[in-house]
Design an enzyme around this catalytic site. Sequence first.
Site, PDB file in Angstrom:
ATOM      1  N   ARG A 155      -4.791   4.148   2.382  1.00 36.98           N
ATOM      2  CA  ARG A 155      -3.615   3.509   1.782  1.00 36.98           C
ATOM      3  C   ARG A 155      -2.391   3.604   2.687  1.00 36.98           C
ATOM      4  NH1 ARG A 155      -4.006   1.946  -3.241  1.00 36.98           N
ATOM      5  NH2 ARG A 155      -1.755   1.684  -3.265  1.00 36.98           N
TER       6      ARG A 155
ATOM      7  N   MET B 168       0.834  -1.206   0.000  1.00 35.40           N
ATOM      8  CA  MET B 168       0.000   0.000   0.000  1.00 35.40           C
ATOM      9  C   MET B 168       0.870   1.257   0.000  1.00 35.40           C
ATOM     10  SD  MET B 168      -3.333   0.031  -0.141  1.00 35.40           S
ATOM     11  CE  MET B 168      -4.760  -1.023  -0.048  1.00 35.40           C
ATOM     12  N   CYS B 169       0.520   2.240   0.716  1.00 35.74           N
ATOM     13  CA  CYS B 169       1.099   3.588   0.741  1.00 35.74           C
ATOM     14  C   CYS B 169       0.369   4.450  -0.285  1.00 35.74           C
ATOM     15  CB  CYS B 169       2.589   3.667   0.439  1.00 35.74           C
ATOM     16  SG  CYS B 169       3.611   2.903   1.705  1.00 35.74           S
ATOM     17  N   GLY B 170       0.254   5.714   0.053  1.00 38.65           N
ATOM     18  CA  GLY B 170      -0.401   6.650  -0.850  1.00 38.65           C
ATOM     19  C   GLY B 170       0.539   7.793  -1.181  1.00 38.65           C
TER      20      GLY B 170
END
Lengths: 292, 238
Positions: free
Chosen positions: A32, A1-3
Site C-alpha cells: 500500500r 493508497m498508503c498504509g
Amino acid sequence: MCGIAGLFLKNPALEPRLGVLMANMLTVLTERGPDSAGFAIYGEAIPGQVKFTVRVDAEFNVQSLVAGLGTAVSRHDDHVVVSVSIEQEAEVRAFLDKHPALTVVSAGRRMTLFKGVGQPEEVSTRFGLSAMSGTHGIGHTRMATESAVTTEAAHPFSTGADQCLVHNGSLSNHNDVRRGLIREGIKFATQNDTEVAAGYLSCKLREGARLDEALTSALDDLDGFYNFVVGTESGFGVLRDPISCKPAVMAETEDYVAFASEYRALVGLPGIEVARLFEPEPAKVYFWERAA
Amino acid sequence: MSAVLQTSVESTAFFNLSGFSVRELNATLQTLPADTNQTAWTILNPQGSHAIAVGITAQVAITIDGHAGYYCAGMNDGAVITINGNVGTGVAENMMSGLVHVKGDASQSAGASAHGGLLIIEGNASARCGISMKGVDIVVKGNVGHMGAFMAQSGNLVVCGDAGEALGDSLYEARIFVKGTVASLGADCEKKEMLEEDKLILAELLKRAGITDSLESFTRYGSARALYHFHVDNLGAY
C-alpha cells in the site's frame, strides 16, 4: 493508497515488543505504500527531560552535536534523539533550529519520530524499530499522491509536542486551511496536505481542546478523503471521513487496540484470533487514553 | 494439482495458503473442469489475503476458513463459497451466479456490480453494500452502512438490521427490503407498497438465508423514477 498501522497497548507486558509488532505491521503494508515509511513511538519519559528527534545531514558530525549540547544523543541512522532538561529546552531548540545541517522532526516528553524514503522494512531496519519499546506507536507506509517522494513528506507529521498524525487519503482544502493556521502561528515545513491536518489538530489542542474534540471539529473544517490515526502523549485516536472510501479495520483485545489499513497487517498480533474486529464507522471519533 | 492437495478427508481437498500463493490457489480452482469430481474444497490460513477464490466457474463448494481480504469470491459463476470470518472490500463483486456466504462482517462495496447469484452476510456490511448491483440478491442479517444499493439497477437487497444514510441513492431499479430503521433515503429512493410479487421474492430470500422473520416486519423501498430523464426541476438532485 498508503498504509496505516497503529498500536495502543493496554497490557504493559507487551511494551518491550511494541517495536517488533509495529515493524511487522509496516512490512505487510509495503504494497500500500512502497516509497517511504515512518513511525512515532511513545517510549518512557525521563522525569524533567524532553526528547528531540533530529534529522542530520549525511556529512554532519554527530560528535560535534554532543560537544555543542553537552548531552548524550542516541543515533538511529540519519536521525538522532537528544534528551535535555526542560530548563534547557528553549535554548537547545534555538540551537537546533538555526543549524543548517539539522532538522527537528519532533519534540516531546515521550514521543520519538523517524521517517525516510525506501521500502518500509528497510526504513524500519535502518532506524532499529524492532528494538524500540513503548506504550503506543503509529506508523505509515506512503504511496505519494499530493507531493513529492521526500523524507519531509513522509508520515507521521508532528507539529506539536508529543503529537503526531498519519493519513491515508487526500485533502482538498489544505491550502486554505494552511493559510489560516499560519496566521495562528502554526509553522509548516512542506506543501503536503497531511501536515496541514497535523497542524490543524495541534492548533485546536493548543487552544485547549481535548483530542476527541479536536477530531470532531476536523469533520467540519477538513474536506477530502481521510483516515487519520493520531497520537498524543497518553492517547490514540482514529477518524474517518464521512464517505469512508479508504479502508480501515480495528482489533481490540484486553491487551491492545490496533488499527490497520488491511486485516493482513493485524495477523501477527498476539491473540488476534480472539480479538473483537470492527470497521470504524464514518465520521465517528474513536479515542483511547491511558489512565494517568 | 496433486502438488497443492495437502490431505484429503473424505472428499474435501485442503489448500493451505501458508504454504502456497493465492495465485496458485486461483489457478487451480479456475481450471477445474465443469464435471470435476473434486467438488469440496477448504482453504486454510487465508490470513486476510486478497482475491481469494475469484473467477470460479465450476459448481464446487469452497470453504475459506478464516478472514479474507479484498474482492473475495469476485466474479463467482456457480460456486458455493463460504467464508468462516470477515471479508474486506468488494466481496462477491461482479458475481454472475452461485452463492457466497459470509459468516462474519463484510467491509464496503459488498456485492458490487454483481449480476446474479445470492450473497448472504451473517453480520454487518459497511458502506455502499450492493453498489451498482445488476441482478444479484443480497441478504444482510445485520446492518448496512451508508449508501446501500447506490445506483442499483436490478436485484434485491434485504437488510434485517438498520440501514445507514442515503439508502438507495440514485436508484435505477432493484428492490430494497429493510426490517430496522433507515437513517435517510438517498435521491430518488422512496418507500413503496409491499405487493404480492414483492412478498414472494422476500419470502424466498428469507427462506434461503434461514431467516424466520415475518414478511410484515419489512418495509420495501424502490426507485421513484424521477431522475430517469433530465428535468431542470431536479437539478439539485443530480
